[in-house]
Design an enzyme around this catalytic site. Structure first.
Site, mmCIF file in Angstrom:
data_model
loop_
_atom_site.group_PDB
_atom_site.id
_atom_site.type_symbol
_atom_site.label_atom_id
_atom_site.label_comp_id
_atom_site.label_asym_id
_atom_site.label_seq_id
_atom_site.Cartn_x
_atom_site.Cartn_y
_atom_site.Cartn_z
ATOM 1 N N MET A 79 -1.459 22.206 67.403
ATOM 2 C CA MET A 79 -1.781 20.986 68.128
ATOM 3 C C MET A 79 -0.519 20.258 68.579
ATOM 4 O O MET A 79 0.594 20.602 68.174
ATOM 5 C CB MET A 79 -2.623 20.067 67.244
ATOM 6 C CG MET A 79 -3.966 20.655 66.849
ATOM 7 S SD MET A 79 -4.930 19.588 65.760
ATOM 8 C CE MET A 79 -5.334 18.235 66.871
ATOM 9 N N HIS A 80 -0.688 19.291 69.452
ATOM 10 C CA HIS A 80 0.304 18.277 69.812
ATOM 11 C C HIS A 80 1.408 18.739 70.770
ATOM 12 O O HIS A 80 2.111 17.908 71.341
ATOM 13 C CB HIS A 80 0.986 17.692 68.571
ATOM 14 C CG HIS A 80 0.072 17.313 67.456
ATOM 15 N ND1 HIS A 80 -1.010 16.472 67.635
ATOM 16 C CD2 HIS A 80 0.075 17.649 66.142
ATOM 17 C CE1 HIS A 80 -1.617 16.319 66.481
ATOM 18 N NE2 HIS A 80 -0.988 17.018 65.564
ATOM 19 N N ASP A 236 -6.198 23.783 65.506
ATOM 20 C CA ASP A 236 -6.205 24.737 64.403
ATOM 21 C C ASP A 236 -7.031 24.297 63.198
ATOM 22 O O ASP A 236 -7.812 25.072 62.648
ATOM 23 C CB ASP A 236 -4.777 25.091 63.986
ATOM 24 C CG ASP A 236 -3.876 23.877 63.780
ATOM 25 O OD1 ASP A 236 -4.373 22.726 63.803
ATOM 26 O OD2 ASP A 236 -2.661 24.072 63.597
#
Length: 486
Positions: A79-80, A236
Site C-alpha cells: 500500500m501507499h 495487502d
C-alpha cells in the site's frame, strides 16, 4: 480458475486457484528496493511488471491447461506507494514506497492545512501515506510535479498495464490520505491540499467488482481461452483478511511477521487516530476495518538471535511456555513504534536486569515485549468501541505455540493457529476475482480456514501479566526521552 497476484516489496507472488478454492500452483519472482538517500525507499514500477510476467509465465510452463482456463484475476499489493505518470501514461520517476520517511515535515504541514484531516481520512498523517509524498515532490522536484498527470498505487499501475484502465479500490485508496473513508469517495479537500484534483485520481470501485478486462495480447501470451475479468482487488492486509474470512464485524487476526498487525473488521467507519489506529475501508462493500501496528514483532526476535548468535528456534525452545513473567522488561521499539505512540524516533530498551539475568530471561522478555505491544494495539482498538473476542494468528511467528500462548495470556483472548500453510494476500485476491466473475456473495466465497489449535489465555499467566503490562507502559513513559533517536 482464478489467478491471484500479490505485489509485495520483496517479491511478486502468483497463485492459481480452482473452483473448489484449492491452490493448484504458485510462483514467486523477487524484487529489489533502492535507497538513494537516508530515509528514502524506492522501486521501479516496471520491475513489478516484469516480475509479474515472470511469475505467471512460470505457472504457465508447468500448468498451461489450468492457466488457460482462468476467468478472473485479482490484485493485491503493498500500500501507499506513489506511482507518478505523465500525460502519455509513462512513469516519471521511481515509485516512492510505503516505508519511505522523507515526508515527515510535510505530514505536519498537511495536518495544519487541513484541521479535519483525521476525521475525513480516519488516520494520522504519516510519511508512509501517499499524500505527504506528493507535497514533498511538489517542493523538491517541481519539474516532475508539473509533468504529473495521474497518481496510482502499485497494484493500480499493474492494472493499468494489464487492462488499460486507471481504477483503484477502496481498501488501498484508504491508505493515500486522499479518501473520505466514511463516504468511500475521493476527498476534494484533501486533494486540493496537495495541489491535486480528481483528474489525477483513478476511478474507484469495490474490491469484488469488475475493474477491467485483460488485454488481448496478454491473454494470448498465456493461451487463455477468454479474456479474464480483472477484479478491484485489495491492499495487502485487506486481501489477507479476505483470504482468512475476516470480513464480518468482530473478525480479527494477528499477523506476527517482521512487523505485527492486529486487524479487526468493522461494520462501520470507526476512526481512532488519537491512538494511531488505522481506520480503512475493507475490500468489500459497506465494510471497514481497523489496524493496530507494532513495527518490530518477529523482527525483535530476529535481532536478538543475531545478538546472541543463536537460532530463533533455539531461543524459543529455551523459553517454552513460561510459568511466570520474565524478571526483565523489553521495549520492542527497534525502529520506532506505530500504535499507540506514532513515534518513529523512539527506540527499544531492556530494563530490570540483575546479576541473575540470563539469556533465557532476556529471550522471554523479548517475546513478552512484543506481546505487550500487541496488547497496546488491542486496548487502542477496544477504546474505539470495537470488541475483539478471539483472533487467528498468521505470519512466521505463528509457528511457535509457546509465543502464541504468551500473546494470548497478555491479550486475554484465545488465539487460533491454522491447520494449513498460509497462502496470504494472493489467495484473498483470487477470491475477489471469483466474486467479480460470478457475483457470489462474500459470505459464500470467503470460507474460514481450518484451525489446527486454539490456545486460550492461561489464567495464572494472564493475572501475572496485568501488573507487568502496567510496568511496561510506565517504563515507556519514564525513559522514552532517553531512548529516542537523536
Amino acid at each position: 480458475m482464478f489467478l491471484g497476484l500479490d505485489f509485495g516489496t520483496s517479491a511478486v507472488k502468483a497463485l492459481l486457484v480452482d473452483g473448489a478454492q484449492t491452490v493448484l500452483a504458485s510462483a514467486t519472482a523477487p524484487l529489489s528496493m533502492q535507497r538513494p538517500a537516508a530515509g528514502h525507499s524506492e522501486q521501479d514500477p516496471r520491475a513489478w511488471w516484469q516480475a509479474m510476467l515472470d511469475a505467471v509465465d512460470d505457472i504457465g510452463r508447468n500448468h498451461a491447461g489450468a492457466l488457460s482456463a482462468v476467468k478472473g484475476i485479482g490484485l493485491s499489493g503493498q500500500m501507499h506507494g506513489a506511482v507518478l505518470l505523465d500525460h502519455a501514461g509513462g512513469v516519471l520517476r521511481p515509485a516512492i514506497l510505503w516505508n519511505d520517511v522523507r515526508s515527515a515535515l510535510e505530514c505536519s504541514e498537511l495536518e495544519q492545512a487541513v484541521p479535519e484531516l483525521r476525521q475525513i481520512t480516519g488516520n494520522i498523517a504519516m510519511p508512509g501515506f501517499t499524500a505527504p509524498k506528493l507535497l514533498w515532490l511538489r517542493k523538491h522536484e517541481p519539474a516532475t510535479f508539473a509533468a504529473l498527470r495521474t497518481v496510482l498505487l502499485p497494484k493500480a499501475y499493474i492494472r493499468h498495464r494489464l487492462t488499460g484502465e486507471m481504477i483503484e479500490e477502496m481498501s488501498d485508496a484508504s491508505g493515500t490520505l486522499w479518501l473520505d473513508v466514511g463516504r468511500r469517495d475521493w476527498s476534494d479537500v484533501m486533494l486540493a491540499a496537495t495541489g491535486l484534483s480528481r483528474l489525477a485520481m483513478p476511478r474507484l470501485v469495490e474490491g469484488n467488482a469488475a475493474a477491467g478486462t485483460l488485454r488481448a495480447e496478454l491473454a494470448a501470451r498465456w493461451h487463455m481461452t477468454r479474456r479474464p475479468v480483472v477484479a478491484g482487488g485489495a491492499g495487502d492486509n485487506a486481501a489477507g483478511a479476505v483470504g482468512l474470512a475476516a470480513i464480518g464485524a468482530g473478525d480479527a487476526f494477528i499477523s506476527l511477521g517482521t512487523s505485527g498487525v492486529l486487524f479487526a473488521a468493522t461494520d462501520r467507519f470507526r476512526p481512532w487516530p488519537q491512538a494511531a489506529v488505522h481506520a480503512f475501508c475493507h475490500a468489500l462493500p459497506n465494510r471497514w476495518h481497523q489496524m493496530g501496528v507494532t513495527l518490530s514483532a518477529a523482527a525483535s526476535l530476529a535481532w536478538w538471535a543475531t545478538v546472541t548468535g543463536c537460532s530463533e528456534a533455539q531461543l524459543l525452545a529455551e523459553v517454552g511456555v513460561p510459568a511466570k513473567p520474565s524478571s526483565a522488561l523489553f521495549l520492542p521499539y527497534l525502529g520506532g513504534e506505530r500504535t499507540p505512540h506514532n513515534d518513529g524516533t523512539i527506540r527499544g530498551a531492556f530494563a530490570g536486569l540483575s546479576h541473575d539475568t540470563d539469556r533465557r530471561e532476556l529471550t522471554q522478555a523479548v517475546l513478552e515485549g512484543v506481546a505487550f505491544s500487541l496488547r497496546d494495539c488491542l486496548d487502542a482498538i477496544s477504546a474505539s468501541g470495537t470488541r475483539i473476542e478471539d483472533a487467528d494468528v498468521i505470519g512466521g511467528g505463528s509457528r511457535s505455540a509457546a509465543w502464541i500462548a504468551i500473546i494470548a495470556s497478555a491479550l486475554g483472548i484465545p488465539l487460533h493457529r491454522l491447520a494449513t500453510g498460509e497462502t496470504g494476500a494472493a489467495f484473498g485476491a483470487a477470491r475477489l476475482a471469483r466474486m467479480a466473475v460470478t457475483g457470489e456473495a462474500p459470505d459464500v466465497v470467503c470460507l474460514a480456514p481450518a484451525r489446527a489449535e486454539t490456545i486460550p489465555p492461561r489464567p495464572d499467566l494472564a493475572a501475572a501479566y496485568a501488573p507487568r503490562i502496567a510496568q511496561y507502559r510506565a517504563l515507556n513513559r519514564g525513559i522514552a526521552a532517553a531512548v529516542r533517536q537523536q
